[in-house]
Design an enzyme around this catalytic site. Structure first.
Site, PDB file in Angstrom:
ATOM      1  CE  LYS A 198      -1.905  -1.939   4.098  1.00  0.00           C
ATOM      2  NZ  LYS A 198      -2.835  -1.163   4.004  1.00  0.00           N
ATOM      3  CB  THR A 226     -10.338  -1.157  -2.191  1.00  0.00           C
ATOM      4  OG1 THR A 226      -8.559  -0.365  -2.609  1.00  0.00           O
ATOM      5  CG2 THR A 226     -10.745  -0.740  -2.024  1.00  0.00           C
TER       6      THR A 226
HETATM    7  C1  PLP Z   1      -5.691  -1.813  -3.735  1.00  0.00           C
HETATM    8  C2  PLP Z   1      -4.783  -0.524  -4.390  1.00  0.00           C
HETATM    9  C3  PLP Z   1      -4.259   0.695  -3.671  1.00  0.00           C
HETATM   10  C4  PLP Z   1      -4.778   0.778  -2.043  1.00  0.00           C
HETATM   11  O1  PLP Z   1      -4.860  -0.205  -1.115  1.00  0.00           O
HETATM   12  P1  PLP Z   1      -4.683  -0.421  -0.225  1.00  0.00           P
HETATM   13  O2  PLP Z   1      -4.350  -1.063   0.966  1.00  0.00           O
HETATM   14  O3  PLP Z   1      -6.507  -0.019   0.365  1.00  0.00           O
HETATM   15  O4  PLP Z   1      -4.295   1.605   0.781  1.00  0.00           O
HETATM   16  C5  PLP Z   1      -3.218   0.845  -4.150  1.00  0.00           C
HETATM   17  N1  PLP Z   1      -2.306   0.783  -5.122  1.00  0.00           N
HETATM   18  C6  PLP Z   1      -2.600   0.059  -5.498  1.00  0.00           C
HETATM   19  C7  PLP Z   1      -1.414  -0.691  -6.473  1.00  0.00           C
HETATM   20  C8  PLP Z   1      -4.163  -1.154  -5.378  1.00  0.00           C
HETATM   21  O5  PLP Z   1      -4.005  -1.890  -6.255  1.00  0.00           O
END
Ligand code: PLP
Length: 802
Positions: A535, A643
């Site tokens: 993340k 997400t």
């Molecule tokens: C899903 C996704 C995020 C969001 O991740 P979180 O753990 O919800 O912050 C960020 N970057 C990419 C490339 C993703 O696929």
């Protein structure tokens, strides 16, 4: 062209020759990728036209999703999958000696976003088309998406991203639809027939040229549109400006995505980008509506405009401008139409992330828009006064313009009919705390829409091995209705199924291990627990808590020869905003810890740490399927939804998490036995903030394990450390640990200990993992989008003949 394998092969060879003027044997993989891409675009063009035709002739209500970010990733694979021709193409290409998976690697990620907010917009587009809903994206065609990250000596280095370098097969430039957007200048007021008229004079005009990308639904005829605006100079620069300066300043508007996930950059250019997106989109939407309806008076009945966070909030005064100045409606009528057309999603309660623009920047750049915002503010404050006479404090706190700042979230709430949070707890915090006064005044506007992800990209496409196993076990119904994944629950005691499920996970771990070794040179044990935190890097996401725990495990292994643990591989992926000093230090720390534990003969068989550089959508698709443990350890109350947590769950990883964002709903779905929850609750965190009752030094002094790892940040433990990590030490001790890392340390160590022990009971672990997949259907963005469509947008599926 795609109706039989033989037909496809012939068409492919033919297309390649006509496109490149060379024979197949001389073609490069990029030629082959481009050929296939063009074939698909041609193939869908009749459906694209038909979708637009139907929308026009049948005059269905349309929804436009305005977002400053769309984090699409690659489109070839998901388009082939949604069109149902993946397998045929794969086989046909194979007979020509081409691997489709390798061909996909020739596509650059469309990385027009920072993280969750941009990826959400991309998942929503996929769901809209797949549900046959007339909903389209409006964004900016940044020449450079989010920077490419390299790790050099453990430090993040940023390189400009160049996704358009080799062209983009998916886009179509629509010069005939270009519109002009005006900045600077001044507003002349005149009275004509007793009515005020406003004219924007001496403006600097920029041309917005749309590039359209088709959005293909899964097994439907619907092809919606993502319209990305490109900033270009008009042929003759206004106001006798220097042509070169004007050209450079104009093109800068769609040059770069701002690489910041949470804070506002505070740059004029950023505000310019926001108005550019909004003005181009609104002019275009209104024009189309007028062609179909001959009036704007019923706009709210035929158009829904959604703003993804406050970045596109100028849609509200821009629509007012069009209705007042161009359509000559009264203020009351224009306001009624605007409020009923626009809806707004809030994405964060972090106060530093709430957009506020200084009047001294806003007013000169957007003089007419500023006048309208002032009028909106005056009328809003008057209404507040009627309801709360003499309550100066409340009116000041709620005002849209106060202390020479324009508060974008206040404008968004006042100017829209729906305000939603992105997970239950987040919406509750908005209602009870952050936006409490607004909730009191407009209770009917507030609602929750828990985020989702497209299960087509994140399971069907990213994890075909698991998707096949699921289909073989419960049939293919889950692809259309992901809640049918629930049927897997009855197989969690089935030994044969469990072993196949385990086999898929092992295979995906081996694939990732191969990639890790290629990229980092580190060999990881695929029987170890793959414990993953991927993340954006941010203090509130607490990668630091994860790292301190790894340091603690290392210390235990060194101190106590009898200490046993199941081998673990800690995998990180994270970009830090280039100006975020602290976040960059955490990246360095992760890499220093990796260096230490991976090379120590006493620990390297049980502990491995890897940092995968350049985390992005295409890399994420290889990571989620291989994860055993999903790290979702934000300080409770700080992560609006998350997400990534949903993508992990859908791929069978078990969550280690705080009761924050959608983790709470993941727990509700998966059951308390199938998740590892630890740490402070949101209420406890907020109580600490209010009472000031937290002292991080107490935890430092009273827990030897904490003292040891914290001291190691500054006592020469890291050979390459120097005073490298002083800022991290200070954040924990001197600045009293704003994110409660030390407060949650002991519970985190305990729960991680339990994770390791549980993993050793293979059947128990597989049951947990299967339960997570079985209950992940709730988190499809099809559910989220259905709720938006029904509750907020009031749009309906446009069914097509197939
Ligand atoms: C899903 C996704 C995020 C969001 O991740 P979180 O753990 O919800 O912050 C960020 N970057 C990419 C490339 C993703 O696929």
């Amino acid at each position: 062209m795609f109706s039989s394998k033989e037909g496809f092969k012939a068409a492919f060879l033919d297309k390649l020759e006509t496109m490149y003027g060379k024979s197949f044997k001389d073609s490069t993989p990029r030629d082959q990728y481009n050929t296939l891409g063009h074939m698909i675009r041609e193939y869908i063009s009749s459906r694209w036209i038909a979708t637009n035709e139907r929308n026009r002739t049948e005059n269905h209500k349309q929804m436009y999703y305005l977002s400053i970010e769309f984090l699409l990733g690659r489109l070839l694979g998901s388009n082939l999958m949604n069109l149902g021709i993946w397998k045929m193409c794969e086989e046909g290409l194979q007979e020509l000696g081409i691997s489709l998976n390798e061909l996909e690697e020739n596509e650059a990620d469309a990385g027009l976003g920072n993280g969750g907010l941009g990826r959400l917009a991309a998942c929503f587009l996929d769901s809209l088309a797949s549900l046959n809903l007339p909903g389209h994206g409006c964004g900016i065609r940044y020449k450079h998406g989010l920077f490419d990250q390299k790790i050099v000596n453990g430090y993040q280095v940023e390189l400009p991203e160049q996704w358009l370098r080799h062209g983009n097969v998916w886009e179509v430039r629509r010069h005939d639809q270009a519109v002009e957007v005006s900045f600077w200048g001044n507003v002349e007021t005149s009275k004509i027939d007793g009515k005020l008229e406003f004219h924007h004079r001496k403006a600097e005009v920029i041309m917005a040229v749309p590039y359209d990308i088709p959005v293909v639904g899964y097994d439907t005829e619907t092809v919606n549109t993502l319209r990305l605006w490109n900033a270009e100079p008009v042929p003759f620069p206004p106001n006798n400006q220097n042509v070169l300066v004007y050209k450079r300043e104009t093109e800068a508007v769609s040059e770069f995505l701002y690489p910041d996930d949470t804070h506002d950059e505070g740059k004029i250019l950023r505000l310019k980008q926001q108005y550019f997106l909004v003005s181009a989109s609104l002019q275009n939407i209104v024009k189309l509506h007028r062609e179909r309806n001959g009036t704007l008076r019923n706009l709210h009945e035929k158009v829904a405009i959604h703003i993804n966070d406050t970045h596109p909030v100028l849609a509200i005064p821009e629509l007012m401008r069009i209705l007042l100045d161009e359509e000559k409606l009264s203020w009351e009528e224009a306001w009624n139409i605007t409020v009923n057309t626009v809806s707004y999603t809030n994405h964060t309660t972090l106060s530093e992330a709430l957009e506020k623009w200084p009047v001294r920047i806003f007013q000169p750049l957007l003089p007419r828009i500023y006048m309208i915002v002032e009028e909106i503010n005056e009328r809003f404050c008057r209404d507040l006064w009627d309801k709360y006479p003499y309550d100066w404090k409340r009116i000041e706190d709620m005002a849209i313009i106060a202390h020479d700042l324009v508060k974008m979230a206040h404008l968004a709430i006042a100017g829209s009919h729906s305000v939603n949070g992105v997970a239950k707890i987040h919406t509750d915090i908005l209602k009870k705390r952050e936006m409490q006064l607004f909730h009191e005044y407009y209770p009917e506007k507030f609602n929750n829409k828990t985020n989702g992800i497209t299960h087509r990209r994140w399971l069907l496409k990213a994890n075909p091995q698991l998707a096949s196993l699921i289909t073989d076990t419960i049939g293919p119904g889950w692809i259309r209705k992901p809640t049918e994944l629930q049927a897997l629950a009855s197989y969690k005691q089935d030994a044969a199924f469990r072993e196949k499920f385990h086999g898929v996970k092992q295979l995906r771990k081996e694939l990732l291990a191969k990639r890790i070794e290629e990229q980092t040179g580190v060999r990881v044990d695929t029987n170890s627990i793959f414990d993953v935190q991927v993340k954006r890097l941010h203090a509130y996401k607490r990668q630091l808590l994860n790292v301190l725990h790894i340091m603690h495990l290392y210390n235990r292994l060194k101190e106590d020869q009898s200490f046993t643990m199941h081998p673990r591989t800690f995998i990180f992926g994270a970009k830090a905003s280039p100006g975020y000093y602290y976040a960059k230090k955490i990246i360095k720390l992760i890499n220093e810890v990796a260096e230490k534990v991976n090379n120590d003969p006493q620990t390297r068989d049980r502990l491995k740490v890897v940092f995968l550089e350049n985390y992005r959508v295409s890399l994420a698709e290889d990571i989620f399927p291989a994860a055993d443990v999903s790290e979702q350890i934000s300080t409770a109350s700080k992560e609006a939804s998350g997400t990534g947590n949903m993508k992990f769950m859908m791929n069978g990883a078990v969550t280690v998490g705080t009761l924050d964002g959608a983790n709470i709903e993941i727990q509700e779905e998966a059951g308390t036995d199938n998740i590892f929850i630890f740490g402070l609750t949101a209420e406890e965190v907020l109580h600490y903030y209010q009472s000031g009752g937290y002292r991080s030094s107490d935890y430092y002094h009273h827990d030897k394990r904490i003292k040891k790892v914290v001291d190691q940040l500054i006592n020469g433990f890291f050979p390459d450390g120097g005073d490298e990590f002083e800022a991290i030490y200070d954040s924990l001790i001197v600045q009293n640990d704003e994110y409660f890392v030390l407060r949650d340390f002991a519970p985190y160590v305990d729960v991680q200990d339990l994770v390791g022990k549980t993993y050793e009971n293979r059947n128990r672990w597989l049951e947990m993992s299967i339960s997570n997949v079985a209950r992940s259907g709730y988190f499809t963005s099809d559910r989220t989008i259905s709720q938006y469509a029904f509750d907020i947008w009031h749009i309906n599926p446009v069914f097509a003949r197939k």
